[in-house]
Design a protein around this motif. Structure first.
Motif, PDB file in Angstrom:
ATOM      1  N   ALA A  71       0.773  -1.138  -0.167  1.00 26.58           N
ATOM      2  CA  ALA A  71       0.275   0.221   0.067  1.00 26.58           C
ATOM      3  C   ALA A  71       1.154   0.913   0.424  1.00 26.58           C
ATOM      4  O   ALA A  71       0.509   2.602  -0.265  1.00 26.58           O
ATOM      5  N   ASP A  72       2.146   1.106   0.333  1.00 24.65           N
ATOM      6  CA  ASP A  72       3.471   1.944   0.051  1.00 24.65           C
ATOM      7  C   ASP A  72       3.251   2.746  -1.390  1.00 24.65           C
ATOM      8  O   ASP A  72       4.147   1.849  -2.054  1.00 24.65           O
ATOM      9  N   VAL A  73       3.082   3.866  -1.483  1.00 23.70           N
ATOM     10  CA  VAL A  73       3.189   3.587  -3.097  1.00 23.70           C
ATOM     11  C   VAL A  73       4.896   4.076  -4.073  1.00 23.70           C
ATOM     12  O   VAL A  73       4.781   3.794  -4.488  1.00 23.70           O
ATOM     13  N   ASN A  74       5.379   4.864  -2.563  1.00 21.30           N
ATOM     14  CA  ASN A  74       6.944   4.977  -2.813  1.00 21.30           C
ATOM     15  C   ASN A  74       7.665   3.616  -2.600  1.00 21.30           C
ATOM     16  O   ASN A  74       8.536   3.576  -3.482  1.00 21.30           O
ATOM     17  N   GLU A  75       7.171   2.264  -1.400  1.00 21.32           N
ATOM     18  CA  GLU A  75       7.711   1.238  -2.284  1.00 21.32           C
ATOM     19  C   GLU A  75       7.376  -0.041  -3.321  1.00 21.32           C
ATOM     20  O   GLU A  75       8.249  -0.196  -3.455  1.00 21.32           O
ATOM     21  N   VAL A  76       5.974   0.880  -3.708  1.00 19.43           N
ATOM     22  CA  VAL A  76       5.589   0.581  -4.398  1.00 19.43           C
ATOM     23  C   VAL A  76       7.106   0.672  -5.964  1.00 19.43           C
ATOM     24  O   VAL A  76       6.797  -0.381  -7.052  1.00 19.43           O
ATOM     25  N   MET A  79       9.805  -0.962  -5.714  1.00 21.00           N
ATOM     26  CA  MET A  79       9.916  -2.928  -5.770  1.00 21.00           C
ATOM     27  C   MET A  79       8.825  -3.506  -6.619  1.00 21.00           C
ATOM     28  O   MET A  79       7.962  -3.662  -6.090  1.00 21.00           O
ATOM     29  N   PRO A  80       8.829  -2.524  -7.446  1.00 23.69           N
ATOM     30  CA  PRO A  80       7.154  -2.964  -8.886  1.00 23.69           C
ATOM     31  C   PRO A  80       7.175  -4.163  -8.975  1.00 23.69           C
ATOM     32  O   PRO A  80       6.467  -4.769  -8.960  1.00 23.69           O
ATOM     33  N   VAL A  81       8.063  -5.165  -9.185  1.00 20.79           N
ATOM     34  CA  VAL A  81       7.980  -7.036  -9.305  1.00 20.79           C
ATOM     35  C   VAL A  81       7.065  -7.366  -8.506  1.00 20.79           C
ATOM     36  O   VAL A  81       6.214  -8.004  -7.989  1.00 20.79           O
ATOM     37  N   GLU A  82       7.662  -7.320  -6.801  1.00 19.49           N
ATOM     38  CA  GLU A  82       7.049  -7.436  -5.496  1.00 19.49           C
ATOM     39  C   GLU A  82       5.804  -6.199  -5.374  1.00 19.49           C
ATOM     40  O   GLU A  82       5.081  -7.957  -5.085  1.00 19.49           O
ATOM     41  N   SER A  83       5.456  -5.924  -5.688  1.00 20.38           N
ATOM     42  CA  SER A  83       4.389  -5.395  -5.615  1.00 20.38           C
ATOM     43  C   SER A  83       3.311  -5.394  -6.697  1.00 20.38           C
ATOM     44  O   SER A  83       2.004  -5.657  -5.804  1.00 20.38           O
ATOM     45  N   HIS A 134       0.718   5.665 -12.490  1.00 21.49           N
ATOM     46  CA  HIS A 134       1.247   5.124 -11.371  1.00 21.49           C
ATOM     47  C   HIS A 134       0.782   3.267 -10.878  1.00 21.49           C
ATOM     48  O   HIS A 134      -0.023   2.542 -11.610  1.00 21.49           O
ATOM     49  N   LEU A 135       2.280   2.572 -10.823  1.00 21.88           N
ATOM     50  CA  LEU A 135       2.342   1.178 -10.683  1.00 21.88           C
ATOM     51  C   LEU A 135       0.657   0.600  -9.414  1.00 21.88           C
ATOM     52  O   LEU A 135       0.658  -0.711  -9.628  1.00 21.88           O
ATOM     53  N   TYR A 136       1.074   1.242  -8.315  1.00 27.60           N
ATOM     54  CA  TYR A 136       0.133   0.855  -7.299  1.00 27.60           C
ATOM     55  C   TYR A 136      -1.426   1.264  -8.505  1.00 27.60           C
ATOM     56  O   TYR A 136      -1.982   0.499  -7.998  1.00 27.60           O
ATOM     57  N   THR A 137      -1.684   2.665  -8.339  1.00 25.87           N
ATOM     58  CA  THR A 137      -3.258   2.744  -9.037  1.00 25.87           C
ATOM     59  C   THR A 137      -2.797   1.005 -10.636  1.00 25.87           C
ATOM     60  O   THR A 137      -4.253   0.958 -10.302  1.00 25.87           O
TER      61      THR A 137
END
Length: 447
Positions: A71-76, A79-83, A134-137
């Motif tokens: 849920a942390d957009v900065n961490e996403v 770490m795109p693959v893990e997220s 964004h990858l999170y979205t």
């Protein structure tokens, strides 16, 4: 209603578990770690990548509240693959496990970030969504799409909840409100990206948890809801509020964050009309509650000891002890089970049966154990199902050849099962499967 809560040990999930209990439901927590807030709730430890464990945890559940996510957009972004594995594929696994376990409904926690970049003054659940920046979205939208696909293909009910920005007690330190409060308590300047005019629809976590529980109602089947407050707050306004509540520290302005959430007015009318839900906690009051909780939590925290050689040695010893304990129980159980099975074979041998018949009994028990383990450990995972089927069929074919044919008897020195041997063999097989089932359950329970 029995409800599995993925991420039930976390920030939002722990509050959802509390409110499920208050509403008379029976929650089950599925998380990587035990809950630090509830020790009276059934907890299954596992990963979203473990399809078999997910399905076992859902056994007997009526619904799943799927809250676990990166849920942390900065961490996403870091770490795109893990997220992606956690958010998109993790949701796919939850849906597949729910289908396998016969769960009726999956309630999926999405986000109002899906509206980033939308034009117009106001958006709602029927607004067209553009391509995510964004990858999170992107990963959360993928989860929404999977929910709809599983409904179309397999008639699995879903409810999508697009959360406003959550805040309140138990929040992760990196979120904006906790980060500002932490800096203010430390006497540090508050960091604001850009001009601080990015607006957010914040929702107090207890209000959000209430919406999650209401989403279990029949009316919410195959519907999407925005769980948002009725007013937006800018980042600069948050900083100024924290200054008023905690300490008048300065504000430092930095460059605008890349692919940041661009606030638009998000409507929560549908949730109010269909679920009877609104966010009832004013933002200033919610932040004040958080500050109070934060101070109490830090006051209750133990004072950290200065590291010493003795402390380091004690820490290593404690870690070694934990490892020993985690290994000792399964190892002791395995040894005990083998001794029990050996005792059974010896007891049968003491009845005076020919060696060939005792050998037949032993071979049957071993074959049954092998087939049971292959099916129990590998069949439920689609990736290993073919290996399980082929291996089980091969073992069964060898067993039939060895026990049921004259050539097998001669080759393996076995005997044709008679009535008494048949009864003793069935008893032995039942003992093998019972011990193996209990051992697997013990291992999974220990995480």
């Amino acid at each position: 209603m029995k409800v599995l809560v993925t991420g039930g040990s976390g920030f939002i999930g722990s509050h959802v578990v509390d409110q499920l209990v208050d509403a008379g439901h029976k929650p089950v927590i599925y998380d990587r770690r035990p809950s630090p807030y509830r020790d009276d709730i059934q907890t299954e430890l596992g990963e979203l990548s473990d399809l078999t464990m997910l399905e076992l945890a859902m056994s007997g559940c009526d619904a799943v509240l799927h809250l676990a996510a990166a849920a942390d957009v900065n961490e996403v972004a870091k770490m795109p693959v893990e997220s992606e594995a956690a958010n998109a594929r993790g949701t796919l696994n939850v849906l597949e496990a729910a289908r396998g376990a016969g769960v009726k409904r999956v309630v999926y926690a999405s986000t109002i970030w899906v509206y980033t970049g939308e034009s117009g003054e106001r958006v709602d659940e029927e607004s067209n969504l553009g391509m995510p920046n964004h990858l999170y979205t992107a990963s959360k939208l993928a989860g929404e799409m999977y929910c709809r696909s599983y409904n179309e293909l397999y008639e699995l009910e879903y409810t999508v909840l697009r959360f406003g920005i959550p805040y309140g007690p138990r929040a992760r330190p990196a979120a904006v409100v906790p980060a500002f409060v932490g800096k203010a308590m430390a006497g540090e300047a508050l960091t604001v990206a850009g001009a601080g005019d990015q607006s957010r629809r914040f929702v107090y976590v207890e209000d959000l948890a209430s919406g999650c529980v209401k989403a279990l109602d029949p009316v919410a089947a195959n519907r999407t809801y925005n769980l948002v407050s009725d007013s937006s707050v800018t980042i600069l306004e948050i900083a100024e509020l924290v200054q008023d509540l905690v300490a008048p520290t300065g504000i430092e302005y930095t460059e605008q964050r890349t692919a940041d959430y661009v606030g638009v007015e998000v409507s929560g009318v549908r949730a109010e009309e269909e679920l009877g839900w609104t966010a009832v906690t004013p933002f200033a009051e919610g932040v004040s509650r958080y500050v109070e909780w934060r101070r109490e939590d830090e006051a209750a925290a133990p004072v950290p000891m200065q590291p010493t050689a003795k402390a380091a040695t004690q820490g290593f010893t404690a870690a070694l002890t934990r490892v020993r304990k985690s290994v000792a129980m399964p190892f002791a159980y395995a040894i005990g089970s083998l001794m029990m099975l050996a005792a059974y074979v010896v007891a049968v041998d003491s009845l005076g049966l020919p060696d060939a018949q005792v050998g037949t009994l032993a071979v049957t028990m071993i074959a049954a154990l092998a087939v049971f383990l292959l099916i129990e450990l590998m069949w439920r995972n689609p990736k290993t199902r073919a290996i399980s089927a082929v291996s089980s069929a091969l073992i069964t074919a060898i067993f039939v050849f060895a026990v049921m044919t004259p050539w097998g008897h001669h080759l393996f020195h076995l005997a044709t099962p008679g009535r008494s041997l048949f009864i003793l063999t069935i008893t032995g097989v039942a003992l093998v499967i019972a011990l193996a089932s209990a051992g697997i359950a013990l291992a999974r329970r220990r995480g």
